[in-house]
Design a protein around this motif. Sequence first.
Motif, mmCIF file in Angstrom:
data_model
loop_
_atom_site.group_PDB
_atom_site.id
_atom_site.type_symbol
_atom_site.label_atom_id
_atom_site.label_comp_id
_atom_site.label_asym_id
_atom_site.label_seq_id
_atom_site.Cartn_x
_atom_site.Cartn_y
_atom_site.Cartn_z
ATOM 1 N N SER A 112 0.826 -1.215 0.000
ATOM 2 C CA SER A 112 0.000 0.000 0.000
ATOM 3 C C SER A 112 0.859 1.263 0.000
ATOM 4 C CB SER A 112 -0.923 0.008 1.221
ATOM 5 O OG SER A 112 -1.883 -1.011 1.146
ATOM 6 N N ILE A 113 1.915 1.261 0.819
ATOM 7 C CA ILE A 113 2.793 2.432 0.883
ATOM 8 C C ILE A 113 3.564 2.600 -0.419
ATOM 9 C CG2 ILE A 113 4.761 3.478 2.092
ATOM 10 C CD1 ILE A 113 3.742 2.044 4.644
ATOM 11 N N LEU A 114 3.977 1.493 -1.028
ATOM 12 C CA LEU A 114 4.640 1.566 -2.334
ATOM 13 C C LEU A 114 3.692 2.145 -3.392
ATOM 14 C CD1 LEU A 114 6.579 -1.824 -2.318
ATOM 15 C CD2 LEU A 114 7.618 0.444 -2.477
ATOM 16 N N ALA A 115 2.397 1.814 -3.295
ATOM 17 C CA ALA A 115 1.395 2.382 -4.212
ATOM 18 C C ALA A 115 1.269 3.889 -3.994
ATOM 19 C CB ALA A 115 0.050 1.692 -4.009
ATOM 20 N N LEU A 116 1.267 4.314 -2.728
ATOM 21 C CA LEU A 116 1.216 5.750 -2.412
ATOM 22 C C LEU A 116 2.455 6.473 -2.936
ATOM 23 C CD1 LEU A 116 -0.187 5.805 1.245
ATOM 24 C CD2 LEU A 116 -1.301 6.707 -0.807
ATOM 25 N N MET A 117 3.611 5.835 -2.801
ATOM 26 C CA MET A 117 4.849 6.427 -3.318
ATOM 27 C C MET A 117 4.782 6.592 -4.840
ATOM 28 S SD MET A 117 7.820 4.462 -1.160
ATOM 29 C CE MET A 117 8.408 5.093 0.420
ATOM 30 N N GLY A 210 -0.769 -3.560 -7.163
ATOM 31 C CA GLY A 210 0.370 -3.766 -8.057
ATOM 32 C C GLY A 210 0.107 -3.210 -9.445
ATOM 33 N N PHE A 211 -1.095 -3.440 -9.981
ATOM 34 C CA PHE A 211 -1.459 -2.892 -11.303
ATOM 35 C C PHE A 211 -1.453 -1.363 -11.281
ATOM 36 C CE2 PHE A 211 -3.533 -7.097 -12.280
ATOM 37 C CZ PHE A 211 -2.752 -7.361 -13.397
ATOM 38 N N PHE A 212 -1.928 -0.783 -10.167
ATOM 39 C CA PHE A 212 -1.923 0.681 -10.046
ATOM 40 C C PHE A 212 -0.493 1.220 -10.082
ATOM 41 C CE2 PHE A 212 -1.482 4.436 -7.318
ATOM 42 C CZ PHE A 212 -2.317 5.324 -7.988
ATOM 43 N N ILE A 213 0.418 0.538 -9.402
ATOM 44 C CA ILE A 213 1.825 0.958 -9.388
ATOM 45 C C ILE A 213 2.412 0.891 -10.802
ATOM 46 C CG2 ILE A 213 4.134 0.381 -8.532
ATOM 47 C CD1 ILE A 213 2.736 -0.692 -5.976
ATOM 48 N N VAL A 214 2.136 -0.213 -11.507
ATOM 49 C CA VAL A 214 2.633 -0.375 -12.882
ATOM 50 C C VAL A 214 2.058 0.725 -13.780
ATOM 51 C CG1 VAL A 214 2.572 -1.861 -14.927
ATOM 52 C CG2 VAL A 214 3.003 -2.861 -12.663
ATOM 53 N N TRP A 215 0.754 0.998 -13.630
ATOM 54 C CA TRP A 215 0.104 2.058 -14.419
ATOM 55 C C TRP A 215 0.759 3.408 -14.153
ATOM 56 C CZ3 TRP A 215 -2.535 6.354 -12.530
ATOM 57 C CH2 TRP A 215 -3.247 7.104 -13.482
ATOM 58 N N SER A 216 1.026 3.705 -12.893
ATOM 59 C CA SER A 216 1.639 4.983 -12.520
ATOM 60 C C SER A 216 3.012 5.137 -13.169
ATOM 61 C CB SER A 216 1.774 5.096 -10.998
ATOM 62 O OG SER A 216 0.510 5.074 -10.379
ATOM 63 N N TYR A 217 3.822 4.088 -13.094
ATOM 64 C CA TYR A 217 5.180 4.187 -13.630
ATOM 65 C C TYR A 217 5.202 4.161 -15.155
ATOM 66 C CZ TYR A 217 7.407 4.165 -9.108
ATOM 67 O OH TYR A 217 7.826 4.521 -7.858
ATOM 68 N N MET A 218 4.185 3.578 -15.784
ATOM 69 C CA MET A 218 4.089 3.652 -17.239
ATOM 70 C C MET A 218 3.910 5.098 -17.687
ATOM 71 S SD MET A 218 1.764 0.324 -18.241
ATOM 72 C CE MET A 218 1.452 0.955 -19.888
ATOM 73 N N GLN A 236 16.534 9.973 -10.000
ATOM 74 C CA GLN A 236 16.839 10.340 -8.626
ATOM 75 C C GLN A 236 15.824 9.805 -7.624
ATOM 76 O OE1 GLN A 236 19.551 11.929 -7.410
ATOM 77 N NE2 GLN A 236 18.680 11.512 -5.415
ATOM 78 N N THR A 237 14.542 9.920 -7.939
ATOM 79 C CA THR A 237 13.508 9.599 -6.942
ATOM 80 C C THR A 237 12.707 8.335 -7.232
ATOM 81 O OG1 THR A 237 11.862 10.996 -8.075
ATOM 82 C CG2 THR A 237 13.226 12.046 -6.381
ATOM 83 N N CYS A 238 12.621 7.935 -8.503
ATOM 84 C CA CYS A 238 11.770 6.786 -8.844
ATOM 85 C C CYS A 238 12.523 5.460 -8.846
ATOM 86 C CB CYS A 238 11.110 6.988 -10.208
ATOM 87 S SG CYS A 238 9.935 8.353 -10.240
ATOM 88 N N VAL A 239 13.792 5.496 -9.205
ATOM 89 C CA VAL A 239 14.572 4.251 -9.260
ATOM 90 C C VAL A 239 14.613 3.529 -7.906
ATOM 91 C CG1 VAL A 239 16.898 3.305 -9.605
ATOM 92 C CG2 VAL A 239 15.933 4.876 -11.291
ATOM 93 N N PRO A 240 14.838 4.263 -6.771
ATOM 94 C CA PRO A 240 14.786 3.564 -5.478
ATOM 95 C C PRO A 240 13.449 2.891 -5.222
ATOM 96 C CG PRO A 240 15.769 5.733 -5.205
ATOM 97 C CD PRO A 240 15.227 5.676 -6.598
ATOM 98 N N HIS A 241 12.344 3.552 -5.623
ATOM 99 C CA HIS A 241 11.017 2.963 -5.444
ATOM 100 C C HIS A 241 10.879 1.682 -6.262
ATOM 101 C CE1 HIS A 241 9.388 7.284 -4.545
ATOM 102 N NE2 HIS A 241 10.165 6.811 -3.601
ATOM 103 N N LEU A 242 11.369 1.730 -7.501
ATOM 104 C CA LEU A 242 11.256 0.560 -8.377
ATOM 105 C C LEU A 242 12.098 -0.610 -7.857
ATOM 106 C CD1 LEU A 242 11.313 2.259 -11.901
ATOM 107 C CD2 LEU A 242 9.392 1.089 -10.819
ATOM 108 N N ILE A 243 13.277 -0.301 -7.314
ATOM 109 C CA ILE A 243 14.118 -1.356 -6.741
ATOM 110 C C ILE A 243 13.422 -1.974 -5.534
ATOM 111 C CG2 ILE A 243 16.308 -1.875 -5.582
ATOM 112 C CD1 ILE A 243 17.569 0.378 -7.279
ATOM 113 N N SER A 244 12.845 -1.119 -4.663
ATOM 114 C CA SER A 244 12.131 -1.606 -3.482
ATOM 115 C C SER A 244 10.920 -2.434 -3.875
ATOM 116 C CB SER A 244 11.670 -0.421 -2.614
ATOM 117 O OG SER A 244 12.760 0.270 -2.087
ATOM 118 N N LEU A 245 10.186 -1.950 -4.874
ATOM 119 C CA LEU A 245 9.008 -2.673 -5.351
ATOM 120 C C LEU A 245 9.395 -4.035 -5.918
ATOM 121 C CD1 LEU A 245 5.969 -2.749 -6.088
ATOM 122 C CD2 LEU A 245 6.592 -1.676 -8.264
#
Length: 310
Positions: A112-117, A210-218, A236-245
């Motif tokens: 959920s927090i990853l989706a918010l990020m 998970g689909f929402f996260i993929v949609w956001s990053y697309m 700078q800011t999205c790569v750490p999120h993607l690695i964590s996800l």
Amino acid sequence: MNNVSTISVFFLSGLNETSRNLRAALFFLSLMCYCITVLVNVCLILIIILNNELHEPMYILLCAFCMNSLFGTAGFYPKFLSDLLSPVHVISYSGCLLQAQVLYSFACSDLSILALMAYDRYLAICRPLEYHSVMSVKKGMKLASFFWLTSFFIVSVNISLTSRLKLCSPYINRLFCVNWSIVSLACFSNETSINGIVANITILIYVLHGFFIVWSYMYIIKRCASSIENRAKFMQTCVPHLISLSTFLITILIDIINNRLSAADLAKSLQNFIAMEFLVIPPFINPLIYGFKLTKVRNRIVTFVTLRSK
């Protein structure tokens, strides 16, 4: 029917095949890993709380992410470390349900927090003019709290359904308590149908996350492709999120597959490692990834270390 009895304790058999000498080494390794996990998460939380410059929605969500990691690891490590030193691995019925509640809440809240990020980064990069009107520090705190409580409630429903089952065995063939392992001990399979339905609904809810996260990053990647400035912000800011996800999803999916299929042909040590992955790897590496990758956080860490060394 004769096998039905009141279960007061569960016996965890995940460590039964681990030699005593190996347990001692595993204890010190696990203790060191837990101490480092707590240290890096607490440090990152304090850096964000104590520095006004970091009082932004992205960092508030990162703070919530680290707090959730502390919550999840507290549900696993103390009991696991105790079992490594004990010849008998038992846990009370209520303690087992509580551990399952904590571990599942941690996993669901993490997603959920990853989706918010992902939503925060989508607003910052794709809709920058609207960002400050839509996201704020207070709203970030409220959203993080809401989603954490929602995850806790959803998991509570699953656990409460499990608590009504009549169990025929106190033996759980795992290192720790998880909901489906308890459900599988039910005496009457027809009683577990509602558990399966609610569990599948819960999985669907978080698959949609998970689909929402993929949609956001697309959308973010599409927007960044046309702008050098946005590309730099993405790195700078999205790569750490993607690695964590990626780390979280890979570890949790492996555990779900292992838990549902119960692969008997796998060595017990490998099954144990698979089961522990989502509780050990993400809470350990996420603060390190964010600490080294996010410039503002890294600068604060360097400043603190420099001042301490003088």
